[in-house]
Design an enzyme around this catalytic site. Sequence first.
Site, PDB file in Angstrom:
ATOM      1  N   PRO A 138       5.472  50.781 -69.874  1.00 24.41           N
ATOM      2  CA  PRO A 138       5.881  51.017 -68.518  1.00 24.41           C
ATOM      3  C   PRO A 138       4.827  52.133 -67.970  1.00 24.41           C
ATOM      4  O   PRO A 138       5.650  53.049 -67.826  1.00 24.41           O
ATOM      5  CB  PRO A 138       6.925  50.901 -68.689  1.00 24.41           C
ATOM      6  CG  PRO A 138       7.221  52.240 -69.666  1.00 24.41           C
ATOM      7  CD  PRO A 138       6.267  51.111 -71.071  1.00 24.41           C
ATOM      8  N   CYS A 139       3.476  52.105 -67.514  1.00 20.24           N
ATOM      9  CA  CYS A 139       2.739  53.260 -66.929  1.00 20.24           C
ATOM     10  C   CYS A 139       3.234  53.617 -66.035  1.00 20.24           C
ATOM     11  O   CYS A 139       3.011  54.114 -64.928  1.00 20.24           O
ATOM     12  CB  CYS A 139       1.555  53.172 -67.306  1.00 20.24           C
ATOM     13  SG  CYS A 139       0.609  51.018 -66.081  1.00 20.24           S
TER      14      CYS A 139
END
Length: 192
Positions: A138-139
Amino acid sequence: MSGRAYTIFDTGIGRCGIAWGHDGIVGIQLPETREIETRKRLFQLYPDAREMRPPLNVELAIEGIVALLRGEGCDFSEVTLDMGGIHAFNQRVYQITRAIPRGETLTYGEIAARLGASGAVRSVAQAIARNPFVIVVPCHRVLDAGGYADNISRHGGVISRRRLLSIEGAGSPGSKTLFDVLLPVAPPRLPG
């Protein structure tokens, strides 16, 4: 042929794409403005991939992505990612990023510190920008030092970090999205 494949699937924010090979998922593409553009982006990134029905590992990822984009919790711990060809430093960044809980954020500097490389903030930012596994890694939960949520990685399509964080209900103490800056929360009223 490399043995890579892809599929397009529906989510609450549009049609996403996912590509995989023998060793796991190689990339996830969030929606572009139109599905044809999402397909074009996948083809540019994985020109040897063929559209196919996804195997169980990929189905797990798709189910999790769909759930997360509906604002629900999901667990990607069983999803296998193919990290072949990804620099070792970036793999370590992705490992830390993958562990950030839903609704929370870290800064590039905090990830660099957790790596024991506090001077590597720029390298962390570059790794996040190159993240091929958006949502599973989850950048969107990794912000700059100011805590602003703006754009997303090259696999992010037209969806911004701030929109993904909003879907997840991000707003833990110490994290700040662009919404927090533009629409600050009023301070609590003291009894009296």
